[in-house]
Write an enzyme that holds these catalytic residues in place. Structure first.
Site, PDB file in Angstrom:
ATOM      1  N   GLU A   1       7.950 -21.741   8.033  1.00  0.00           N
ATOM      2  CA  GLU A   1       8.100 -20.858   9.194  1.00  0.00           C
ATOM      3  C   GLU A   1       9.032 -21.431  10.243  1.00  0.00           C
ATOM      4  O   GLU A   1       9.530 -20.702  11.108  1.00  0.00           O
ATOM      5  CB  GLU A   1       6.745 -20.562   9.824  1.00  0.00           C
ATOM      6  CG  GLU A   1       6.112 -21.735  10.545  1.00  0.00           C
ATOM      7  CD  GLU A   1       4.841 -21.315  11.274  1.00  0.00           C
ATOM      8  OE1 GLU A   1       4.836 -21.400  12.511  1.00  0.00           O
ATOM      9  OE2 GLU A   1       3.879 -20.898  10.612  1.00  0.00           O
TER      10      GLU A   1
ATOM     11  N   GLU B   1       0.806  -1.218   0.000  1.00  0.00           N
ATOM     12  CA  GLU B   1       0.000   0.000   0.000  1.00  0.00           C
ATOM     13  C   GLU B   1       0.843   1.274   0.000  1.00  0.00           C
ATOM     14  O   GLU B   1       0.333   2.363  -0.289  1.00  0.00           O
ATOM     15  CB  GLU B   1      -0.923   0.016   1.228  1.00  0.00           C
ATOM     16  CG  GLU B   1      -1.994  -1.063   1.245  1.00  0.00           C
ATOM     17  CD  GLU B   1      -3.149  -0.760   0.302  1.00  0.00           C
ATOM     18  OE1 GLU B   1      -3.117   0.280  -0.370  1.00  0.00           O
ATOM     19  OE2 GLU B   1      -4.081  -1.575   0.249  1.00  0.00           O
TER      20      GLU B   1
END
Length: 297
Positions: free
Chosen positions: A114, A83
């Site tokens: 992860e 953004e």
């Protein structure tokens, strides 16, 4: 490691009957839990302020703001990074989001990614991490090896580092210089940290990126004056920003924006000072892009 002892993994006594509730009451319970998030984040504001200042310093010295996480946390970092170019006019790659398992993990979980601390270091090496950058690690649990590995590597290089988790005293908090730990309590759905924990992380990311951009001169008053007017909605917003900052009519705002290729900052400066487009750009450059400073006599 006893994951069941983590606050984010414990059962919430207020939602033990979740599966027996009418829809509206179920949503009320969710909403009551969500109300705790803003308060939990408010308790961390001194640490968030440190992260904002560190991020602004990194960007000012030509470095990057890099988020890294796994699963929901990683996706939130990628979202916030994506953004920044349209909102603040920064080039792509200035704010970066890394997710364990790579871009494919945005849509589908990559098993085991992860749990690999070396992968966190490798991903940072792949983007050429250097001491000018800042790395923000995200993990609701606070113990994701991918994030810990990345933070340790970043600190070894001399990077500024911050960690955002929802469990106090977590391993990622210990791995970073700045520890931001909004403790939102047990989730309404046990262990589903995409709920309150994810919301808290998004709150903090919003503040870090927006706050850093304000401190880098990307905002005038409360207007996103470095926004890129890339579609009809944003062209209209650019016009309204010039109108609101200067008091001119829409027609006058559009006329000056056509001279700046719809860049808002020089357009406002032109209206308020009488400068032409070239001189407005030059004055902004002389003030490092800070419109308020450029407007001073």
């Amino acid at each position: 490691m006893n994951l069941g002892s983590l606050v984010s993994e414990t059962r919430n006594p207020d939602t033990l009957d979740l599966d027996a509730l009418p829809t509206l009451e179920m949503l009320r319970r969710f909403n009551e839990e969500d109300k705790r998030v803003a308060y939990a984040v408010s308790e961390t504001l001194p640490e968030v302020a440190k992260a904002v200042d560190a991020a602004a310093a990194a960007l000012t010295r030509g470095g990057r703001l890099i988020y890294m996480g796994a699963g929901t946390s990683g996706r939130l970092g990628v979202l916030d990074a994506s953004e920044c170019p349209p909102t603040f006019g920064v080039p792509h790659g200035v704010v970066v989001g890394l997710i364990a398992g790579g871009p494919g993990a945005l849509l589908k979980a990559v098993e085991g990614a992860e749990d690999n601390a070396q992968l966190g270091e490798d991903d940072l090496k792949a983007i050429g991490l250097n001491a000018r950058d800042m790395v923000v690690g995200l993990a609701a649990s606070g113990r994701t090896p991918y994030v810990i590995g990345g933070l340790k590597y970043a600190r070894a290089l001399g990077c500024a580092t911050a960690a955002i988790s929802c469990n106090p005293g977590s391993p990622i908090a210990e791995a970073a210089e700045i520890a931001i730990s909004p403790v939102v309590g047990p989730e309404a759905l046990t262990g589903s940290t995409r709920l309150k924990s994810g919301t808290a992380q998004k709150f903090v990311l919003n503040m870090i990126s927006t706050g850093a951009m304000v401190k880098c001169g990307k905002v005038y008053q409360n207007l996103m004056v470095d926004m890129k007017a890339t579609n009809v909605k944003l062209v209209d917003r650019a016009c309204r920003m010039v109108m609101e900052a200067t008091g001119v009519t829409r027609e006058e705002a559009e006329a000056v924006l056509t001279q700046t290729e719809y860049e808002v900052k020089p357009a406002i400066l032109m209206v308020l000072t009488g400068l032409d487009a070239q001189a407005a750009h030059a004055r902004l450059a002389a003030h490092n892009g800070f419109l308020r400073a450029a407007l001073q006599p």
